[in-house]
Structure formats: C-alpha cells, structure tokens
Design an enzyme around this catalytic site. Structure first.
Site, PDB file in Angstrom:
ATOM      1  N   TYR A 118       0.861  -1.189   0.000  1.00  0.00           N
ATOM      2  CA  TYR A 118       0.000   0.000   0.000  1.00  0.00           C
ATOM      3  C   TYR A 118       0.891   1.230   0.000  1.00  0.00           C
ATOM      4  O   TYR A 118       1.802   1.340   0.828  1.00  0.00           O
ATOM      5  CB  TYR A 118      -0.888  -0.001   1.253  1.00  0.00           C
ATOM      6  CG  TYR A 118      -1.748   1.238   1.382  1.00  0.00           C
ATOM      7  CD1 TYR A 118      -3.063   1.240   0.940  1.00  0.00           C
ATOM      8  CD2 TYR A 118      -1.231   2.416   1.922  1.00  0.00           C
ATOM      9  CE1 TYR A 118      -3.849   2.375   1.039  1.00  0.00           C
ATOM     10  CE2 TYR A 118      -2.011   3.552   2.023  1.00  0.00           C
ATOM     11  CZ  TYR A 118      -3.319   3.530   1.582  1.00  0.00           C
ATOM     12  OH  TYR A 118      -4.095   4.659   1.671  1.00  0.00           O
ATOM     13  N   GLU A 178      -3.386   7.341  -4.264  1.00  0.00           N
ATOM     14  CA  GLU A 178      -3.278   6.095  -3.508  1.00  0.00           C
ATOM     15  C   GLU A 178      -3.147   4.945  -4.485  1.00  0.00           C
ATOM     16  O   GLU A 178      -3.876   4.895  -5.473  1.00  0.00           O
ATOM     17  CB  GLU A 178      -4.540   5.918  -2.653  1.00  0.00           C
ATOM     18  CG  GLU A 178      -4.576   4.632  -1.851  1.00  0.00           C
ATOM     19  CD  GLU A 178      -5.926   4.431  -1.164  1.00  0.00           C
ATOM     20  OE1 GLU A 178      -6.017   4.660   0.042  1.00  0.00           O
ATOM     21  OE2 GLU A 178      -6.891   4.058  -1.858  1.00  0.00           O
TER      22      GLU A 178
END
Lengths: 299, 376
Positions: free
Chosen positions: B101, B185
C-alpha cells in the site's frame, strides 16, 4: 489589548488597486485601520485617494515595510498569484499576512504556510474574512459596524457565522474576532487563537465556531483541557451534512466516520465546553456564562 | 474531485507507473471484444466513485470472452452504495507475489502531505492501521523538498517495502504535484511472480481550485447523479441536493450549513444546501429559487441572509425580481439581518407577495418554514 491586531498595527494591502482591494481598503480605513500603503509592482509610486486619506502604492512589500514600518499585510490578489504574494511578504519579514483570497490550490497553501512558518510570519487564512479588533483595527472584510469592543474572543472557520455571533453578542462586544477560514490547510488554527486569547488580559470568555471536516475541533478540545482556564463556548455547523459531499468550504466534508459535527461537539463537551444548538442558543450560553463569571468571587 | 479508477490509472501510466493492460466500456458486446484482445481471461471492474466495490459484487473474474460479456452485463447498471455503474473496466489478470500500500494524503493538522506506506496492502488499510499501527509507516514530506530518491528510499525502508518501490514513490509524488491532487493512492501495488511492480488499483482526488492551471481538465465529466445538481452546476450555483422538504438558500457556507441544522432541529428536513455567496445578485437569487422550486419534494423555502459585505436591500431586490421571473407556488420565509436589513425588509413589505413572509430571527424563521412545510 487584543490578539494579533491592535490600533498600532500598520497595514499594507496587496492588491489594493484592484476592485475588491479598493472597496475593502475603504472599509478598513473607515473602521480605524492604519492602512499605510498598497502593493502593486506595476503601480509603484502612485497613490490612491480614499476621501480623507491618500494611500501610497509601493512596488514591493519590502519597499512598503521600509517606507512605513508596516507589520501586517492583507492579501487580495487572485488565486493564481496568491502564493507568490505571500512568499514575498514573508521574505520581506512581515509579522502577519491575512490572506482573504478564495480558491487557492491546496498545494499553494501548503507551500506558503510552511514557508511562512520558517520565516516567522503568521498567516491568517487563506479563504477567510480576516480579523477585527473592534474600535482599533480591521484587517480583512469583516463588517466593522455590527459589534463593538468588549470582552469576548471569537475564533471561527466561517465568515457569516462570525458575523452572526458578532451581531448576537454586540451588546457585550469583542476583544478580537478571527476568521481562520474553511480551507483544509490554514495558517492559523483554532488552537493558535485559543492560546492567544488565554494570554490576553482583555479576553474574558472565548467563542469557538467550527464546522464539519478534519479534526481541528477535536484537537482544540484536547488543547482546552490542558491549557485553557477561561470559559469557552462552542458552536459546530454541519450536523445534517451527508457523508462525502462538500458543503461550500473546501474543507467541509465528512469522510467516513471522521469529521462529523457530532464527534466535534462530543469532544468539546467532554472537556467542559458548552456547545450551543443554534447560533442564537450559543449567544445565550455566552450571556449566562458571563453572568456567572461576573458573580463568582475573584480569588 | 474524485476520479474514476480508469482515470487515475491513466494518470499513473502517464507518469511512468506500470499498470496492467485494461480497457473501459459501457457495452457488454464490446466487453467481449476487449476480453478477446486481452487474451481471454479478464477481471471486470465496476467504475464507481465509492469504495467497497468488491464486496458489492462489482469486481469479478471472467475466464473467457463470453463470460466477460455476461459479467459486464450483470455489473453495468448495478447500484453500488447509491452509485449507478455506467462503465466497466476489463483488466488482464495478474500473477501476484506480494501486495503493498502506498499513498500521499494531506495532513490537515500539520499543513503538509504525508506518505503512508505498508507492506500489508490489498486490504482495508484503516483496519491494518487500527490493529497493527506499526505495520503502517507515516512519513511527513517537506513541501519545499518533495519526494527525492533518498526520501523515497526512507519511506520504503520505514514501511518494509522492497527497494525497487522507491521509483514508484517518486513517480507517485510527481502525479500528486503535477496534477494538483489532494490524494493519490495505489492499493494494491503488487509485485508479480516475474518481479514487476504494477499499480493494480488506485485512487486520485484532484483539487478543484487548481482548474485554472490544469488546462486539460474539464474533459473529465463531473458526475452529477441528480438532475437538479446538474442544472445548478450549469448556472454556477453552489448547490447540494438533500432528501428533505424545506428548501434553504443563504449566504456563506457556514451560515447555510447552520441553517440546515436549525431547520432539522425544528423537526423538518432540509431539501438542499444552496450558498449564494457574497454580494448576491438578482440573477443568482432567481437562479437559486428556480432550482429549489423545481424540486417537487420542496414544500417551503427559507431564505436566510446575514448581510456582511452583502447588502440585505440588494438581496431583497433580488428576491422581488426573482418573483417576477419565477412563479412562486410554495411559501417563502425570509430572514434578513445585518447590513441594510431594515431597507431590505421594507422592500419585501412593499412587494407584499401573499406567499412571502418575513421573520426577525433565524430560529423563528426556521420554525415557521418547518411548520409551513408540514401544512402545505
């Protein structure tokens, strides 16, 4: 006294020769602000006639400071030029820059607030109505004639709610009212103002107005628990705002479980802040608390 | 403004971040052709601006072109958390070895951006952060310096990501800065069995305030699920549709939000948020009233103005002119206070429209508007 702005403040206006700048410089002068100059690189050496006062235009903030001893600047320049204007003011060593401009990209606000911090310049705003110390000085666009000098300190994310509370509590009056702005990144926070009001002998009670988005009010609550001994009355706008929708201000958005009005109200109440249900109710709480403060025997 | 996954993906690709091969369509037949082009087996992904697509059945594997068409037909038109699926993206499946992530988010409190990275990608990062906070690195980025190779190596190191992710971290920062994004993101960023890094899914939120210097913008459609919101946006109004029966118009975002709350406190539900801003003109007032009155759910309208810079007599003139342009069929409660309020009230008194009434306080006006909504 007051916080951040007094009658001794010598004020420059960046963008004074534009339409908004000219209109609000006239209002500031009428409110007693010592506006000592405008800044416009293309109009250096000129002057603007405001009825009973002629205000010179300087080519740079540095020139304005050198010629007049200015320590405050109010920024009215358009969003595309705001970053450069604030950086210039910080480089020139101004103490306080009040950024009225609405619609500044967040990356620019991040850049100039960070830069100003390193240079020791306080930023109020952006996208804010400015601040007023009634009867002394007005830096920005807050209407000066709806209140008077008094004992309440007010800090708010919202311009119109600032005006509403100033109006409701006009009989008591205010030490200083600071509109910090509703953008996600602002130079001066609720906490900065709470700290300054706590230290200001002229401020007896503090009104804190918040709204949905971010966690500034929760952090303010934590600060109040540790550092503020003066009574604080709060008001939060946005209980009915749905998740994921921006309500006017760029920062006013509820994301997931974060940033709700309910959470902010709860955080403030948990540290003993009385929170009003409506602006009028909030004003009522202030009056009740002031009576209590007055009746309590002084140690 | 949030981007669709395929729009975010296009930005990643443009900045040199590798992504799986994929195409977008709104037609099941076309989905079949795309699947054929991509080699048969594809992941069919609903394009909606909300999370939780997978759990809602909006992300499915199709093993051949016929299945891709069938799956696309099933997903197109689906309702996911109030969002209707208008397009699907078909992507080549990836042989995943590990998932990470990485994101840059705005830290409002600190006033700068924060790198958030974790070697535990592919799942709900908030859950990971809550259960095992040490598994998520949070590194502030100095706006003056940005993310250099050295900074990227620091972020990757702190999160336990392989060193080769540093390049992606630098490029992702470029996306953030060059595109004036508020959030970028990549979740998950995957390493394939062949050792390649791919951005499998991503999210980008752009800053609407930066439109003036992002010349290409405006090409993306600003999705307005609601026709009234689309109409209001076309007129440049700051309007949000809500599901109540009291229409609300006011000046200033904070005051309008507060007005909605006060109306709700009186037992009614606000029908919308509409901020006419500073210096409301007759035109803005008329446009605002038109939008609100064309909402069939609206039973009464509350105009709440505290004149600061805005002069109340100008607002009243605006209302009067609006009454000439718009046929008023629902009761209007007006509260004017502040700058030139007395003159403004006199203007409305002179007009004496049978459906327009005035109130002297915000609370009183909200109560009246709520009563009228219940009785009309």
């Amino acid at each position: 006294m007051a916080i951040f702005l007094t009658k001794e403040s010598r004020v420059l206006v960046q963008g004074m020769t534009g339409g908004e700048g000219r209109k609000h410089t006239r209002r500031m002068l009428a409110a007693g602000t010592d506006v000592v100059g405008g800044v416009n690189p293309r109009k250096a050496g000129q002057a603007v006639d405001f009825d009973d006062r002629v205000v010179p235009v300087f080519g740079s903030v540095a020139d304005g400071i050198r010629e007049t001893g200015a320590d405050v600047t109010v920024v009215f320049v358009p969003p595309a030029f705001a970053r450069a204007a604030v950086v210039e003011a910080a480089d020139a060593g101004i103490g306080l820059a009040v950024v009225i401009t609405e619609g500044i990209p967040v990356h620019d606000s991040v850049a100039f607030t960070s830069y100003a911090r390193k240079k020791g310049t306080r930023i109020v705003g952006p996208n804010c109505p400015g601040l007023i110390t009634p009867g002394q000085s007005n830096a920005g666009i807050i209407p000066a004639d709806i209140t008077r000098s008094g004992r309440i300190g007010l800090v708010s994310k919202s311009g119109t709610l600032t005006y509403q509370l100033m109006h409701e509590l006009r009989d008591i009056g205010f030490s200083t009212c600071v509109g910090i702005g509703g953008d996600p990144v602002v130079g001066t926070t609720h906490i900065d103002c709470l700290a300054a009001f706590q230290d200001d002998p002229d401020t007896e009670l503090i009104v804190l107005i918040g709204e949905i988005g971010g966690d500034a009010e929760e952090r303010a609550a934590a600060y109040i628990r540790e550092h503020v001994t003066k009574p604080v009355v709060g008001y939060i706008a946005g209980f009915t705002a749905p998740e994921g929708r921006t309500m006017g201000h760029a920062g006013a958005i509820v994301s997931g479980s974060a940033g709700t009005a309910q959470a902010k109200k709860a955080a403030l109440e948990a540290v003993g802040v009385k929170v009003g249900n409506t602006p009028t109710d909030t004003a009522r709480l202030v009056l009740t608390l002031l009576d209590t403060v007055r009746e309590a025997p002084r140690a | 403004m949030d981007l669709y996954e395929h729009e975010a993906r296009a930005l990643f690709e443009e900045h040199g971040i590798a992504v799986p091969r994929a195409e977008v369509t709104d037609s099941p037949q076309e989905a079949r052709a795309i699947a054929r082009r991509l080699g048969g087996s594809v992941v069919v992904k609903a394009q909606v601006k909300t999370g939780g697509r997978g759990k809602a059945g909006g992300v499915r594997l199709a093993t051949d072109p016929v299945a891709a068409e069938r799956t696309a037909r099933r997903i197109l038109g689906m309702n996911i958390k109030g969002h209707t699926v208008g397009e699907v993206m078909l992507a080549q499946p990836v042989d995943i070895e590990s998932e990470f992530y990485v994101a840059y988010v705005l830290d409002r409190a600190a006033g700068h951006f924060l790198a958030i990275a974790s070697a535990e990608g592919g799942m709900d990062i908030e859950e990971v952060a809550a259960v095992r906070p040490e598994a998520v690195a949070r590194i502030p980025v100095d706006p003056a310096e940005g993310v250099t190779s050295a900074k990227a190596a620091e972020i990757a190191g702190a999160a336990g990501l392989p060193p080769q992710t540093a390049d992606v971290l630098v490029r992702l920062w470029e996306v953030l800065v060059r595109q004036d994004a508020l959030l970028v993101e990549v979740n998950p960023l995957v390493r394939t069995r062949e050792g390649h890094l791919l951005a499998l899914d991503g999210k980008v939120t752009l800053d609407d305030n930066a439109r003036f210097r992002q010349a290409r913008r405006g090409a993306e459609s600003i999705a307005h699920d609601d026709p009234l919101e689309a109409a209001a946006a076309a007129k440049g109004l700051n309007y949000v549709k809500l599901d109540g029966e009291v229409g609300v118009i006011g000046n200033g975002a904070g005051l309008v939000m507060s007005t909605l709350d006060v109306v709700a406190g009186c037992g009614a539900r606000p029908a919308n948020f509409l901020d006419i801003g500073g210096g409301a003109s007759a035109r803005v007032m008329a446009d605002g009233l038109t939008v609100i009155l064309s909402d069939p759910a609206v039973k009464s309208v509350f105009v709440n103005v505290f004149g600061g810079i805005t002069a109340c007599d100008a607002v009243a003139d605006g209302i009067v002119r609006a009454l000439d342009e718009v046929r008023l069929t629902k009761p209007l409660v007006v509260r004017l206070d502040g700058n030139n309020a007395a003159r403004g009230r006199a203007v409305l008194d002179r007009r004496a429209h049978p459906l327009v009434q005035q109130a002297t306080t915000m609370d009183g006006a909200a109560r009246r508007a709520a009563e009228l909504a219940h009785t009309s």
